[in-house]
Design a protein around this motif. Sequence first.
Motif, PDB file in Angstrom:
ATOM      1  N   GLU A   1     -17.155  -7.163   0.848  1.00  0.00           N
ATOM      2  CA  GLU A   1     -16.928  -5.923   0.107  1.00  0.00           C
ATOM      3  C   GLU A   1     -18.078  -4.930   0.270  1.00  0.00           C
ATOM      4  OE1 GLU A   1     -14.246  -8.031  -3.432  1.00  0.00           O
ATOM      5  OE2 GLU A   1     -16.265  -7.297  -3.875  1.00  0.00           O
TER       6      GLU A   1
ATOM      7  N   VAL B   1     -16.033  -2.454  -4.864  1.00  0.00           N
ATOM      8  CA  VAL B   1     -14.719  -2.932  -5.316  1.00  0.00           C
ATOM      9  C   VAL B   1     -14.764  -3.289  -6.796  1.00  0.00           C
ATOM     10  CG1 VAL B   1     -13.018  -4.789  -5.104  1.00  0.00           C
ATOM     11  CG2 VAL B   1     -13.987  -3.745  -3.046  1.00  0.00           C
TER      12      VAL B   1
ATOM     13  N   THR C   1      -9.399   4.552  -4.644  1.00  0.00           N
ATOM     14  CA  THR C   1      -9.062   3.429  -5.502  1.00  0.00           C
ATOM     15  C   THR C   1      -9.496   3.766  -6.918  1.00  0.00           C
ATOM     16  OG1 THR C   1      -9.477   1.921  -3.679  1.00  0.00           O
ATOM     17  CG2 THR C   1      -9.325   0.957  -5.867  1.00  0.00           C
TER      18      THR C   1
ATOM     19  N   SER D   1      -6.172  -7.652  -2.009  1.00  0.00           N
ATOM     20  CA  SER D   1      -6.956  -7.216  -3.172  1.00  0.00           C
ATOM     21  C   SER D   1      -6.217  -7.445  -4.488  1.00  0.00           C
ATOM     22  CB  SER D   1      -7.319  -5.733  -3.035  1.00  0.00           C
ATOM     23  OG  SER D   1      -6.145  -4.938  -2.967  1.00  0.00           O
TER      24      SER D   1
ATOM     25  N   ARG E   1      -7.263 -10.997  -5.293  1.00  0.00           N
ATOM     26  CA  ARG E   1      -8.479 -11.406  -4.577  1.00  0.00           C
ATOM     27  C   ARG E   1      -9.218 -12.541  -5.278  1.00  0.00           C
ATOM     28  NH1 ARG E   1     -10.855 -10.132  -0.140  1.00  0.00           N
ATOM     29  NH2 ARG E   1     -13.107  -9.915   0.121  1.00  0.00           N
TER      30      ARG E   1
ATOM     31  N   GLU F   1      -7.987  -3.209   3.568  1.00  0.00           N
ATOM     32  CA  GLU F   1      -6.692  -2.643   3.184  1.00  0.00           C
ATOM     33  C   GLU F   1      -5.708  -2.663   4.359  1.00  0.00           C
ATOM     34  OE1 GLU F   1      -9.887  -1.203   0.593  1.00  0.00           O
ATOM     35  OE2 GLU F   1      -9.620  -1.218   2.770  1.00  0.00           O
TER      36      GLU F   1
END
Length: 452
Positions: free
Chosen positions: A128, A192, A220, A374, A377, A439
Amino acid sequence: MNQKTKVPAHARLVAAVAALGGVLFGYDTGVMSGALLYIGNDFHLSPVAEGAVTSMLLVGAALGALLGGRVADALGRKATLIGGGVIFVVGSLACAMAGSALALGAARTALGAAVGLVSIVVPMYISEMAPPAVRGGLVSLNTLMIVVGQLLAFLTNSALAHTGNWRLMLGLAAVPGLVLAVGMFFMTDSPVWLMRKGKQEEALQVARRVGLDAELVASTSGDRRSSREVRAQERQALRRPWIRRAVLIAVLVGITQQITGVNAIVYFAPKMMNLVGISTENAVYTSIIIGTVSVIACWVGMMLVDRIGRRRLLSMGLAGTSTSLILLAIAYRFAETDVRASWLVLVLMALFIAFQQAAVSLTTWLLLSELVPSQVRGLGMGIAGMGLWVANWVVAQGFLPLVDAVGGPVSFLIFAVLGAVALVFIRRAVPETTGLQLEEISGDMERRYAGE
């Protein structure tokens, strides 16, 4: 890692500090290979009991891996790794002070929980924090540190072999545990996780520092769901065919790493050399060769993984491990009747380890961090990690009794066949993830399996 790609200094620093968890992982899985020779004598253990004491770490690791992703989602990657380092310190000291096989097994189980937790959260955290072009190399730094930790364990075992002080062998794991906890204190959490907690500005700052696409991170939205809501939505997401398939593939990739028999060699190489006539003290020293080959091979794999691709490298590795195991089975048969052939056994063990660490183990941990979507995750990586550690437990618990029942050569042939089966699975089911955003990998999996 592709040397032509510039890697932000902060991304390198984050990966290096987090990868200290790999040192702990490697040391605690490798140290038993030498310590077991003396623990068995002190506690008068049978082959089954020796396998049990060794594998109790793996029981804890399976639980730690299952919960690790969720703990990291709740507390953050940073806090979770700090906690893992603290548990390593306490667990290592408990192992060193154990007064019985039962107490040692209990301490190893607790220590294993930290091993499992760190094994999942470190690659998750680094993936990440790493730009796609160099993600393979940076995440694989964790794998390199695992084999470095194993080599440190083998060197420690060899240095203490003349004393038989297995308590010190086990207790020294407290040192890197402390270093991990202190080092992570000065790190930042991943974009993230920060976005999920609604810390958008901080997430964007971290993203820019490590060279991530800030616009993609900004797209996001922050996620302020409660832990109960997160768990409910993860369970709901797993009902989607493509997500379920992605997690299943990740689980099977993790199991693939273990059914090659790598930890039968890592844990029991001195024991196997002892069985073909090598003295106990010299058998401990042979682990240094195994550990050195592991480090060199892993470094080579890191240089290749972002260039030739995960799937291709993993396929090459499985073909190499199966071929090495077939040759090892033949050599071991000769060594059982002629100790002069034992050097060939050691060479072939080293060849097997070279293929395993340069390709199979390295790509396994990397793919686990890339394949799980995700949406699930934390839970998905936990499930995949638990599958890997359960398979590890089966190998550690069952290898010595298997050798006792059918002999070393047949045992090695069984692993060769399993490796060949794994190769077929990889070629048919695992997608190439090199150079793709996380992604984009999820999007590819959705297109493949959405209709199932």
